[in-house]
Structures are given as structure tokens and as C-alpha cells.
Design a protein around this motif. Structure first.
Motif, short mmCIF file in Angstrom:
data_model
loop_
_atom_site.label_atom_id
_atom_site.label_comp_id
_atom_site.label_asym_id
_atom_site.label_seq_id
_atom_site.Cartn_x
_atom_site.Cartn_y
_atom_site.Cartn_z
N ASP B 40 0.92 29.29 -36.30
CA ASP B 40 -0.38 29.92 -36.58
C ASP B 40 -1.54 28.94 -36.56
OD1 ASP B 40 1.37 31.87 -39.00
OD2 ASP B 40 0.69 32.46 -36.99
N SER B 43 -5.01 30.32 -35.41
CA SER B 43 -5.69 31.25 -36.30
C SER B 43 -6.10 30.55 -37.59
CB SER B 43 -4.80 32.45 -36.61
OG SER B 43 -3.57 32.02 -37.17
N PHE B 134 -7.57 37.98 -31.52
CA PHE B 134 -6.43 37.91 -32.42
C PHE B 134 -5.77 39.28 -32.60
CE2 PHE B 134 -6.87 33.70 -32.78
CZ PHE B 134 -7.89 33.20 -33.59
#
Lengths: 812, 154
Positions: B40, B43, B134
Motif C-alpha cells: 500500500d 496510497s 484509487f
């Protein structure tokens, strides 16, 4: 006193007057008696003589003129009385008048010397005292004579006569003496008078002369004042006007005028006058005889009042016009007067000044006045020339000032333009390249996909055009930066041999197509690993060889590279001096193509200039290639030139550049293809990242983690100092926050780790990587600089280089 | 929606972001850093960026609304924002920050206000787009697909 006897005698005699008996034989007992008797006798005698009577009666009680005495006079008695009788009877009128006149004469005569004495005594100077004495004596004696003359009117004794005679004689003597003396003196006196007259005349003359001198001196003073007035101003009009005014005043002129030559020079124009405020603009031709006469001499010339230059006003019943004088005033060649070519007269130009005496005044021009006028004319000429010079210099100065101002403006404009261009370039640099990259990248991507042949062709064209455009842009941008001097070489170690081979590989396809064999000769002593700007050097070689290929239709091309130490065949203004570990690389590219006219060679290196015919122009090129190459070569402290024997005989391009021999023997090539992530070197490598910005800290950490490092992050200098330890191999610190204290951390770390092998390597992460930043980093003891944002490959390479060499100053 | 289609639309969308200049190659770098050990990463970074930037923009608005603007305070904020945006590859935001900084140097209040508006505009744009990106990724992942790696060789 009478003795009683006498008295008695007398009384006796008196009582009986009838008969006076004089007893002469009386015995005299005393002298006094005798005297008295004598006196008596005399008196008797006198009486007798008066009355001429023998008998005298004398009555004491009352005088009776008639008396008679009988005198028996002996002879002896008669001798005692020496009496003289006057010529005339005593009581006559004439006698009386004579008597009075004599008296007055005597008085006058006595008073004259007194007066003389008095006045002479009073006056200080009297040169003839002797004469005075004589004269005085003469007068006195004359007076005495006349005085004595008074006694002679009556019967007088002989004594008186004697005295009289003596006086007269004396008087005669003195008179004669005086007369004789006066003969000498009077001429003297007269001459004194003459001298006096002469002196008086002389004095009068001197007075006149002094008057004249005074007048002249005044005139001289006037001239000086005039000159001063004239010279005190540098304005032409004031000078001329003042001249006329002052002249008019000094010489009491009626009119004063100045005639100037006109533009054409063929006429004289009335420019200034004294009395008339606005002179009528009228002219006379310059070829008049009177004017020629005046111009012919430097003296003031009397001219006729009726000549055209003197007739300024209508003659209104003046009987006798005053005399007129004219004088020339030399003028200099001045653009003010704007006299054009005038071949007839000599180079000197004159103005004419005309001066007029008042009419009806019967005044004449005197010599000194004429001289004054000439002097003034000269002075005016000098003053005018000064004024002219001043005007010229003022004009020149004004011109210069204007030019200065214009130059200043131009300079400022130029500066603004340069600044604007720089700004433009700075912005466009990035802005232009980005879309370019996008186009190229996407076009190449597009090429990879499935396309129809037409599409493929189109895409290829797009790619080619955009590559060309990119090259062109780079060239232009590079050149601008080159010209600014802001371009700096990016030095690095590279393999020279490989470079040449790469260039050849790039060119070979085209050469093969054109059937031009290319050969490469590398000198055996050519170093393999050198330090220099690889990219730019490749650009230069590519450009030169590319030109050779472009402009050759047949023949072969040979590329030679060698080390040169001596300056044979180098242009005379270039000296090759190998210094230290540097050497000069010489590259010769020879082709047998079109060749170049030797006259055109200098133009080759100028921007945008192309000398080829239209046929070869189609081969493209912007004409910038050689110019850019030359700039690069110059930056590398080298020289580039072209030799050609003429059109059709081919040409040789030669350039020298300064390179440094690299110490490293290892080949550190720049990987062209990003390799797969290799964690070999970096597994577990302890690194410290210091960045105040959270996001970039995270990114950097992510990068390093991806590479396999063990990353510690800190967000401030103090924290960094606290955390850093000898376990950390590398410290990445962000230094792009404004302020110098970022670099201090490096120094502190240096202080902390005194032993070199314990100290971690320090790398700065910064937003700009120009020379000054690098220098700053070096000065603070940093081992390397990285440009943010860092790409993965960059980071990988940097780390490997850093760990190998412990120094890194080239990764951008 | 079909997986392939979703993947395609993701690719297109991403491409468009690059072509519009909203993102640049740095974002690609970030994506490269994302792997199994760090799934991740992107993000996380982006979220951090949003948080940071929101804060900074707030501070900037406050500073510029003062009677007397203290440029010494404004400049570091802008610098930070520039750094952050360039780290994640938000190109337009970064460029707007560059301009903002120059106005700061000139102490031009008007210009700064304008720049602030521009920065905000760009920031919200990139925020918007990234959030959409996203979402798309999440959809793909939810559908069991793999996010295709972007390969744009710049």
C-alpha cells in the motif's frame, strides 16, 4: 638867559630907539655876549637888508616896521654875515607856489623809499636790493634837495647854499649812477617779463596737451571697458549689440550699424543697428567698390555718408551729414552663418561695421578714435570666435549627452531583452521538453502496438519529426546557454575508445547508404579512460563526422584521433601546453567531398550560415551544428578549424580539446537499460534519512526500502544528530529548505565522527544541482548530491557508486 | 464491468493523468516502489500527502488573509508543499508552487493570492483524480484482478 648887563644893554638900546648906538668896540667878556652881539648884529643886518634903510626903529612896545638905526659897521662885522639873497622877491605868488610844490615833492620823495622799504620787507623775494638802495638814495636826495630848496626862497646864509649845493651834487651823482645802473637792470627786468610770458605759454600748452592725454586715456578706458563688455559674454547677439551700444556711447555716435554677409554670401544684410529697434531688412550687394575698399584693409576707412551702407535712415533735412567710418570685422567659418561655397572671395569672411558721427556737429574723426574702432573690431572678431567655439562645444556636448542617453536606454533595453530571454528560456526549457518527451515516448509506445502499414509509416514520420524537433530544440537551447556562458561542462570519466566506436556505429548506417566508407584510426598512445564531458564530446564528433558524411557525395571519410603535444599545424594563436595529467586530444576528420572555398571558411562557424548550394541544403541541418561545436570546443579549452584546398578537393576538420587522464581504470559505464532491481549490495544497509517534509521523507524511505536498505527516518537536524551512529553507512539529508543551517548538520557529523572510516557517507538531497550548490556541498564536507525527486534507478546507481568510490558528484 | 474493461479503463485513466500533466514520472517511481513487501505504499504516501497539503493550504490561507502578510512565514509553507508535490509527482501542483514562490520573493500580495487559488485548484484536481484512481484500483482488486503495471518509458 640874559645877563643883566646885556639886558640892560638891550633895554637901553630899546629905550632909546631913536638912536641905536652900537658900540662895537665894546669889550666882550664872554663868549655868550659875543654870540648874542653877533646875533644882534645879524638881526640888525637882516633888518637893514629888509628895509634897505639905514635907520631902523624898533619899538618894543609895538613893532614899528619903520625904524632906523645908524650903524657904524666896521668891515670886520660885515664878514661875519655871509648872507645870500634870493633871486626873486620873497613874497611873490609864484614863489609861494614853488615853495608849496617843493614842500610836497619833498614829502613825496621821502615817503617813496619808506613805502619801498616797507613793501620789500614784506615780500620775501626781491632780487635787486642794491638797486633799491640806489633808488632809495636817489629819491631821498632828491627829496632833500627840494626840501633844502625851501630855505632858498628867502635870504639864506651861505651855509644853506652850501648844503643845498652839496645835496644837489650828491643827488646828481646818485641819479647818474642810478641811470647807469638802470641801463643794465631794465633789460633784465624786461627779460624776466619775457620769461614769465614764455612760461605762461608753455603752461598753457602743457595744459592743452594734458587735456588731450586725458581724453585719450579716457578713450582707452572706454575701449577696455568695451572690450570687457564684449568679452564677458559668449552669446553672439549680445556681443554684437553690446559693441554697437558701447561704441555709440564712447564716441557719441549718431548711428552705428553692422552688416553681416547673408547665407549666399553675395550680399550684406543689415543685422544690427544702434538706434533703430527693428532695422528694415535690407541688403546691399557685396561687390560694391566701397565695400571692397573697406574689406581690403584692416584699418578703419572713412567713407562717404552717401554710400549705400551708410544710408540707413531717410535723410531728413540734415545739412551736413556726419562723417562716416567703416571697418571690417573678420568672421570665422561657422555653420551658424551658413555660408556656402563661395569660390570668388578668399577664405576670410567679413562683416561690415559702419559708424556715423552726429550730423551738423562739425566733428571730425580723430586718429585715436579710428584706432579705437579698429581695436574694437578686432576684439569683436575674437569674441565672436570664442562664442562660436563655445556654441560648437555646447552643441557637441548636447549631442554627446543625447547619445549617452540613447545608449543608456539601448543598453537597458538590451539588458531587459536578455533578461526576458533568459526568463523565457528558463521556463520554456522545461516546458518545451516535457511535451516533447511525451510525444516521443508515446509515439515509440505506439510503434510497439499493432499498426497497419500506413499507420506505421505515419507513426514513424511523427517519431522522426519529433526527434528532429527535439534535437533542434536542444541545439537552440544549448546554444543560448552557451552564449550566455551559463553552460558548464559536466565532467565524468568515460572510455574514449568506446566513444569513438559508438559514434561510428551511429553514423555507419547513413554512410553505408551513401556508399562512403569510414575508417577510424586511434593512436596507440591515446588514453582509454579520460575525464571530460562525454555527452558534449560525442556531440562534437557526431556533428563533424555527420557533416563530413552529409556533404560528401563520394570518396571516403577517415577519422583520426591522436594525442598532440606540439603545435605543429595548429593555428598561430593557439598553443598546446600539456599540463599535469591533462592532454590534448586531436581529432581529424578528412573527407573527399565537396570541399569548401577557403574564403568561406570563417563563415562556417557562424550561426545559421550555410554556404552549400541548394542541392545539398536538402540534407537538412539548421546551420547551428558547427557553431555549437565550436562553443563546446572552446569550453573545453580547445580549438577547431577547417582546412580545405578548394571546391571539389575535399576538406579536413580538425579540433583539439583538453581532457584529463582518468586515474580510475575501472570502466564505469552508464547503464542504458534499467536493470532489474538488484539488492545485492544493499541488503541490510543501514541508512538514515533526514527530511522535514513528511511526504518526501516517506518517498525516499520507500525508495531505499525497495532497494533493500534498512531505513531510519528523522525529521529534524537535532534528531538526526542524536540518532546518527557509526552503524549508519549513509545519511541522506534534505537541504532544500531555505537556510544554511541544513549544511551545518554535515559539519556536526564530521565533528562527531573523527575517524574517517566510522563516519557515514553524507548525501544531500536538493532541488537544484548547479555548480554553486555542488560547491557548497563540497565545502561542507558532503560526499554527494542528489537531485530531487530521485528515481529508483538513480538511487540505485548513486548508492552503488557511493559505496564503491566513497565520492559522488555526478549523478543528476 | 468486466475485469479487462476495468483494467483498460484504469490504464486509460492513468494515461490521461500523465498526458494532462497532472502527474509525472515521479508517480511512476512510486508505483515501482510498491511491491509485495509494501503493497500500500502508494496510497500511504498519497494519503499522507493529502493530509499534509490540507494543513499547509489552511495555514497559507490564514497567513495571506492577514492585514500585513509575513512572507517569511508563507515561503516555507509553499516550499514544503512544493517538495511534497514533487515527491509524489503532482506536477501541476508543483509548478503552481514554483510560481507562488516567485511571487513570494517579490512580496506581491495580489500575486500570492492568485497563486494560492491556482495551487488550491490544482491540488483539488489531483486529489480528485487520485481518489478516482484509487477507487478504480480497489474495484479491480475487489473483482480479483491485478493492477496492471504502467510502463511508459520516458
Amino acid at each position: 638867559m640874559l645877563e643883566p648887563e646885556l639886558k640892560l644893554l638891550y633895554r637901553i638900546n630899546a629905550q632909546s630907539w631913536k638912536d641905536i648906538n652900537v658900540d662895537v668896540n665894546h669889550k666882550v667878556e664872554s663868549r655868550l655876549k659875543l654870540k648874542f652881539l653877533e646875533l644882534e648884529l645879524k638881526l640888525l643886518h637882516c633888518l637893514l637888508t629888509f628895509t634897505k634903510q639905514n635907520v631902523i626903529e624898533f619899538d618894543p612896545l609895538h613893532i614899528n616896521p619903520n625904524f632906523s638905526i645908524s650903524v657904524t659897521v666896521s668891515n670886520h662885522m660885515m664878514e661875519v654875515c655871509n648872507c645870500i639873497e634870493p633871486q626873486w622877491p620873497a613874497d611873490e605868488l609864484l614863489m609861494k607856489y614853488q615853495y608849496i610844490s617843493d614842500f610836497f615833492i619833498a614829502v613825496a620823495y621821502f615817503s617813496i623809499p619808506l613805502e619801498l622799504i616797507y613793501f620789500v620787507k614784506k615780500s620775501a623775494v626781491f632780487p635787486y636790493r642794491w638797486v633799491l638802495v640806489q633808488f632809495g638814495a636817489f629819491i631821498v636826495l632828491c627829496g632833500a634837495t627840494h626840501l633844502i630848496n625851501l630855505w632858498t626862497f628867502t635870504t639864506h646864509s651861505r651855509t644853506v647854499a652850501l648844503v643845498m649845493t652839496t645835496a644837489k651834487v650828491l643827488t646828481a651823482v646818485v641819479s647818474c649812477a642810478t641811470a647807469l645802473m638802470l641801463v643794465h637792470i631794465i633789460p633784465d627786468l624786461l627779460s624776466v617779463k619775457t620769461r614769465e610770458l614764455f612760461l605762461k605759454n608753455k603752461a598753457a600748452e602743457l595744459d592743452r596737451e594734458m587735456g588731450l592725454i586725458r581724453t585719450q586715456e579716457e578713450t582707452g578706458r572706454h575701449v577696455r571697458m568695451l572690450t570687457h563688455e564684449i568679452r564677458s559674454t559668449l552669446d553672439r547677439h549680445t556681443i554684437l549689440k553690446t559693441t554697437l551700444v558701447e561704441l555709440g556711447r564712447t564716441l557719441a555716435l549718431e548711428e552705428c550699424a553692422l552688416w553681416m554677409p547673408t547665407r549666399t554670401g553675395l550680399e550684406l544684410q543689415l543685422s544690427y543697428t544702434l538706434r533703430q529697434q527693428h532695422p528694415v531688412e535690407y541688403t546691399v550687394p557685396i561687390q560694391l567698390p566701397v565695400i571692397n575698399q573697406v574689406f581690403g584693409t584692416s584699418r578703419a576707412v572713412k567713407i562717404s555718408p552717401n554710400s549705400p551702407v551708410a544710408r540707413l535712415r531717410p535723410v531728413s533735412g540734415k545739412y551736413l551729414l556726419g562723417e562716416v567710418v567703416a571697418v571690417r570685422v573678420p568672421l570665422l567659418h561657422l555653420s551658424n552663418f551658413q555660408i556656402n561655397d563661395w569660390p570668388e572671395l578668399s577664405t576670410k569672411r567679413y562683416a561690415l561695421m559702419v559708424l556715423m558721427l552726429p550730423s551738423d556737429s562739425a566733428r571730425q574723426w580723430h586718429v585715436h578714435e579710428l584706432e579705437l574702432v579698429e581695436v574694437v573690431a578686432d576684439q569683436v572678431a575674437v569674441a565672436l570666435s570664442h562664442a562660436a567655439i563655445l556654441e560648437e562645444s555646447m552643441r557637441a556636448r548636447d549631442l554627446l549627452m543625447e547619445q549617452n542617453v540613447a545608449l543608456d536606454i539601448a543598453r537597458r533595453e538590451a539588458e531587459t531583452a536578455i533578461r526576458a530571454r533568459n526568463d523565457f528560456l528558463a521556463v520554456m526549457n522545461h516546458e518545451m521538453r516535457t511535451p516533447m518527451h511525451a510525444i516521443i515516448a508515446l509515439s515509440s509506445l505506439l510503434q510497439e502496438t499493432e499498426l497497419t502499414p500506413e499507420q506505421r509509416l505515419m507513426v514513424e514520420t511523427v517519431l522522426k519529426s519529433s526527434s528532429l524537433l527535439a534535437t533542434l530544440m536542444n541545439d537552440v537551447l544549448d546554444l543560448s546557454r552557451l552564449e550566455d556562458g551559463s553552460l558548464q561542462l559536466e565532467l565524468g570519466t568515460f572510455n574514449l575508445h568506446t566513444l569513438f566506436r559508438e559514434v561510428l556505429n551511429l553514423i555507419k548506417p547513413i554512410a553505408v547508404v551513401k556508399k562512403l566508407p569510414i575508417t577510424l584510426n586511434l593512436a596507440p598512445d591515446l588514453p582509454e579512460f579520460v575525464v571530460g564531458d562525454e555527452k558534449r564530446l560525442m556531440q562534437i564528433i557526431l556533428n563533424i563526422v555527420g557533416n563530413a558524411v552529409k556533404f560528401s557525395k563520394q570518396g571516403s571519410i577517415s577519422v583520426t584521433a591522436l594525442v598532440t603535444k606540439s603545435d605543429n599545424r595548429a593555428p598561430p594563436d593557439f598553443f598546446v601546453v600539456p599540463t599535469g595529467s591533462h592532454f590534448y586530444l586531436r581529432v581529424k576528420v578528412k573527407d573527399l567531398g565537396a570541399g569548401i572555398n577557403p574564403q568561406d571558411i570563417p563563415k562556417l562557424f557562424t550561426k545559421f550560415a550555410q554556404t552549400q548550394s541548394l542541392a545539398t541544403r536538402s540534407s537538412g541541418g539548421s546551420g547551428l551544428g558547427l557553431a555549437i561545436s565550436k562553443r563546446f570546443v572552446n569550453l573545453m579549452e580547445g580549438n577547431i578549424w577547417i582546412e580545405s584546398e578548394g571546391v571539389g578537393k575535399g576538406c579536413t576538420a580538425i579540433f583539439d580539446v583538453k581532457l584529463a587522464i582518468s586515474n580510475e581504470s575501472k570502466q564505469s559505464g552508464i547503464p542504458k537499460v534499467p536493470a532489474n532491481p538488484q539488492h545485492v549490495n544493499f541488503a541490510g544497509l543501514k541508512v538514515l534519512v533526514m527530511d522535514e517534509n513528511g511526504v518526501s521523507r516517506m518517498v525516499t524511505k520507500g525508495l531505499l526500502v525497495h532497494l533493500g536498505c534498512e531505513v531510519t527516518t528523522v525529521s529534524s537536524n537535532e534528531e538526526c544528530l542524536r540518532v546518527v551512529s557509526h552503524e549508519h553507512r549513509v545519511v541522506f539529508m534534505d537541504v532544500c529548505t531555505p537556510g544554511v543551517e541544513n549544511y551545518q548538520i554535515a559539519l556536526r557529523i564530521h565533528e562527531k565522527f573523527t575517524k574517517r572510516h566510522q563516519r557515514p557517507l553524507l548525501v544531500a538531497l536538493t532541488g537544484n544541482t548547479d555548480k554553486s550548490t555542488k560547491e557548497k556541498c563540497m565545502s561542507f564536507g558532503l560526499d554527494g548530491v542528489l537531485l530531487k525527486p530521485v528515481s529508483l534507478d538513480n538511487m540505485r546507481n548513486v548508492l552503488s557508486d557511493l559505496l564503491e568510490h566513497r565520492v559522488l558528484y555526478e549523478a543528476m | 464491468m468486466e475485469l479487462v474493461q476495468m483494467q483498460k479503463s484504469l490504464q486509460d485513466y492513468t494515461k490521461s493523468l500523465f498526458l494532462d500533466g497532472v502527474l509525472d514520472s515521479q508517480f511512476l517511481q512510486l508505483q515501482q516502489l510498491q511491491d509485495e513487501s509494501n503493497p500500500d505504499f502508494v496510497s500511504q504516501v498519497v494519503t499522507l500527502f493529502f493530509q499534509d497539503s490540507d494543513r499547509i493550504l489552511n495555514d497559507l490561507s490564514l497567513s495571506l488573509d492577514q492585514q500585513v502578510v509575513d512572507f517569511k512565514k508563507v515561503d516555507p509553507h509553499v516550499h514544503q508543499l512544493k517538495g511534497s508535490s514533487s515527491s509524489i509527482g503532482a506536477q501541476r501542483v508543483k509548478n503552481a508552487c514554483v510560481v507562488f514562490r516567485s511571487f513570494c520573493e517579490q512580496q506581491n500580495v495580489e500575486g500570492c493570492h492568485r497563486c494560492l487559488q491556482q495551487v488550491k485548484k490544482e491540488y483539488y484536481l489531483v486529489k480528485n483524480r487520485l481518489e478516482t484512481l484509487f477507487k478504480l484500483e480497489q474495484q479491480i482488486v475487489a473483482s480479483g484482478g491485478m493492477i496492471p503495471a504502467m510502463e511508459l518509458g520516458f
